[in-house]
Design a protein around this motif. Structure first.
Motif, PDB file in Angstrom:
ATOM      1  N   ARG A 157       0.832  -1.202   0.000  1.00 18.66           N
ATOM      2  CA  ARG A 157       0.000   0.000   0.000  1.00 18.66           C
ATOM      3  C   ARG A 157       0.870   1.258   0.000  1.00 18.66           C
ATOM      4  O   ARG A 157       0.458   2.307  -0.515  1.00 18.66           O
ATOM      5  CB  ARG A 157      -0.908  -0.011   1.235  1.00 18.66           C
ATOM      6  N   LEU A 159       1.964   1.707  -3.529  1.00 17.32           N
ATOM      7  CA  LEU A 159       0.779   2.016  -4.329  1.00 17.32           C
ATOM      8  C   LEU A 159       0.419   3.492  -4.207  1.00 17.32           C
ATOM      9  O   LEU A 159       0.067   4.143  -5.201  1.00 17.32           O
ATOM     10  CB  LEU A 159      -0.385   1.140  -3.879  1.00 17.32           C
ATOM     11  N   ASN A 170      -5.986 -10.500  -2.598  1.00 20.93           N
ATOM     12  CA  ASN A 170      -6.238  -9.278  -3.361  1.00 20.93           C
ATOM     13  C   ASN A 170      -5.058  -8.321  -3.297  1.00 20.93           C
ATOM     14  O   ASN A 170      -4.809  -7.572  -4.244  1.00 20.93           O
ATOM     15  CB  ASN A 170      -7.497  -8.594  -2.834  1.00 20.93           C
ATOM     16  N   TYR A 171      -4.314  -8.344  -2.194  1.00 22.35           N
ATOM     17  CA  TYR A 171      -3.152  -7.474  -2.072  1.00 22.35           C
ATOM     18  C   TYR A 171      -2.001  -7.937  -2.953  1.00 22.35           C
ATOM     19  O   TYR A 171      -1.043  -7.178  -3.141  1.00 22.35           O
ATOM     20  CB  TYR A 171      -2.697  -7.396  -0.618  1.00 22.35           C
ATOM     21  N   ALA A 228      -1.351  -5.533  -5.665  1.00 25.72           N
ATOM     22  CA  ALA A 228      -0.786  -4.221  -5.359  1.00 25.72           C
ATOM     23  C   ALA A 228       0.601  -4.006  -5.954  1.00 25.72           C
ATOM     24  O   ALA A 228       0.859  -2.934  -6.522  1.00 25.72           O
ATOM     25  CB  ALA A 228      -0.768  -4.000  -3.844  1.00 25.72           C
ATOM     26  N   THR A 248     -11.289  -4.961  -0.614  1.00 23.77           N
ATOM     27  CA  THR A 248     -10.003  -5.214  -1.268  1.00 23.77           C
ATOM     28  C   THR A 248     -10.161  -5.985  -2.573  1.00 23.77           C
ATOM     29  O   THR A 248      -9.224  -6.021  -3.368  1.00 23.77           O
ATOM     30  CB  THR A 248      -9.073  -6.002  -0.331  1.00 23.77           C
ATOM     31  N   LEU A 277      -9.174  -4.366  -5.914  1.00 22.71           N
ATOM     32  CA  LEU A 277      -7.805  -4.260  -6.426  1.00 22.71           C
ATOM     33  C   LEU A 277      -7.631  -5.058  -7.711  1.00 22.71           C
ATOM     34  O   LEU A 277      -6.841  -4.673  -8.580  1.00 22.71           O
ATOM     35  CB  LEU A 277      -6.824  -4.752  -5.364  1.00 22.71           C
ATOM     36  N   VAL A 319      -9.421   0.660   3.443  1.00 21.66           N
ATOM     37  CA  VAL A 319      -9.555   0.193   2.063  1.00 21.66           C
ATOM     38  C   VAL A 319     -10.933   0.488   1.501  1.00 21.66           C
ATOM     39  O   VAL A 319     -11.169   0.285   0.306  1.00 21.66           O
ATOM     40  CB  VAL A 319      -9.255  -1.320   1.950  1.00 21.66           C
ATOM     41  N   LEU A 337     -11.225   2.484  -1.629  1.00 16.30           N
ATOM     42  CA  LEU A 337     -11.098   1.904  -2.968  1.00 16.30           C
ATOM     43  C   LEU A 337     -12.407   2.015  -3.742  1.00 16.30           C
ATOM     44  O   LEU A 337     -12.418   1.834  -4.960  1.00 16.30           O
ATOM     45  CB  LEU A 337     -10.682   0.431  -2.869  1.00 16.30           C
ATOM     46  N   THR A 370     -11.710   2.922  -7.911  1.00 16.48           N
ATOM     47  CA  THR A 370     -12.016   2.097  -9.091  1.00 16.48           C
ATOM     48  C   THR A 370     -12.702   2.895 -10.196  1.00 16.48           C
ATOM     49  O   THR A 370     -12.242   2.878 -11.348  1.00 16.48           O
ATOM     50  CB  THR A 370     -12.869   0.896  -8.680  1.00 16.48           C
TER      51      THR A 370
END
Length: 295
Positions: free
Chosen positions: A50, A53, A127-128, A131, A190, A193, A249, A252, A256
């Motif tokens: 993160r 990112l 999901n990370y 990243a 998450t 992502l 998160v 997010l 998106t």
């Protein structure tokens, strides 16, 4: 007396802990110490990306706003007044942080493969894994010395997009097939992502002039975003919820559609109606989150 003594006696359990750092072993040459990897690798996980990112996103935003345009926004004029070395410094810091985190995660894969496997099977941790690839794509698109039409840009794009597509197949496939991995059971903020990874890849492909590849990645990402958007708004009983420590998160939700607006602008060539629709959707989600968290 015997009964009283038996009642006052306490049971002592001796637990022998297995040594972690230095394990002496005997060989024909004598005692040799085996060194285990540093404990920082055991605590390190993909969630630390993160940091990269956010830095790569800032460099990408600076590069986007610094492009020549016909409008006269105050932010664009302000960025043009700043020296170009400031952008180079920001981009270099983002590159250094991303390379450091990537090296640490590679060492973690080598020394703690079971932890990486557990992270890959976790409904949030997997999901990370998008990243680092998103960070590399953002850094590639904001690179000041690599042209989108050059061969190095094309090679790096393929090297980054292939892992993103492989993760897409893994995650989207389990949503269709595995009963315990249905989207209604594992969906969390998450999960977006994976969609952002497709959108950033689509924008990079559009910058190279690959309209079909850009449309392919954009359509895959947006199709799953629509399903994911509806699923996250519905609260199924028994669904695994995101930990309280990962509540940031939720932002997010507007990242998106913002990325979708930029991706479609690169594909269509101008900021047309679909791009404006995604922009206003992201603005609405941002205001909703600000009101929810601070008021």
């Amino acid at each position: 007396m015997d009964d009283k003594n038996s009642q006052t006696q306490t049971q002592i359990n001796l637990v022998v802990a297995e040594p972690v750092i230095d394990i002496p072993t005997l060989t024909h040459r004598g005692p040799v110490k085996q060194r285990s990897p540093p404990p920082i690798l055991a605590r390190f996980h993909a969630g630390y990306f993160r940091i990269s990112l956010s830095l790569c996103g800032q460099a990408f935003l600076w590069k986007t706003l610094g492009k020549p345009a016909n409008d006269s926004f105050v932010i664009r004029r302000l960025l043009r007044l700043l020296p170009s070395t400031a952008f180079l410094l920001l981009w270099s810091i983002a590159l250094f942080i991303l390379m450091t985190l990537s090296l640490l995660y590679l060492l973690r894969c080598f020394f703690h493969f079971r932890m990486v496997k557990g992270e890959f099977l976790h409904h949030v941790g997997v999901n990370y894994l998008f990243a680092p690839w998103i960070s590399w794509l953002l850094l590639l698109e904001s690179a000041p010395f690599v042209s989108p039409k050059s061969v190095p840009y094309l090679v790096l794009w393929w090297a980054i997009v292939i892992p993103v597509v492989a993760l897409d197949v893994k995650i989207y496939g389990q949503w269709f097939i595995k009963g315990k991995r249905f989207l209604s059971m594992v969906a969390n903020p998450t999960s977006q992502l994976s969609v952002i990874g497709n959108l950033v890849g689509a924008k990079a492909a559009a910058e190279m002039g690959w309209k079909e590849s850009a449309l392919c990645m954009f359509s895959i990402g947006m199709a799953h975003y629509l399903v994911l958007f509806v699923t996250l708004y519905q609260r199924f009983s028994g669904r695994e919820r995101i930990p309280a420590t990962l509540r940031p998160v939720f932002f997010l939700f507007f990242a998106t559609p913002s990325m979708a607006s930029l991706a479609w602008e690169s594909i269509s060539g101008n900021f047309d109606t679909p791009s404006k629709m995604f922009f206003f959707l992201s603005l609405f989600m941002f205001m909703s989150l600000v009101i929810f968290f601070f008021f």
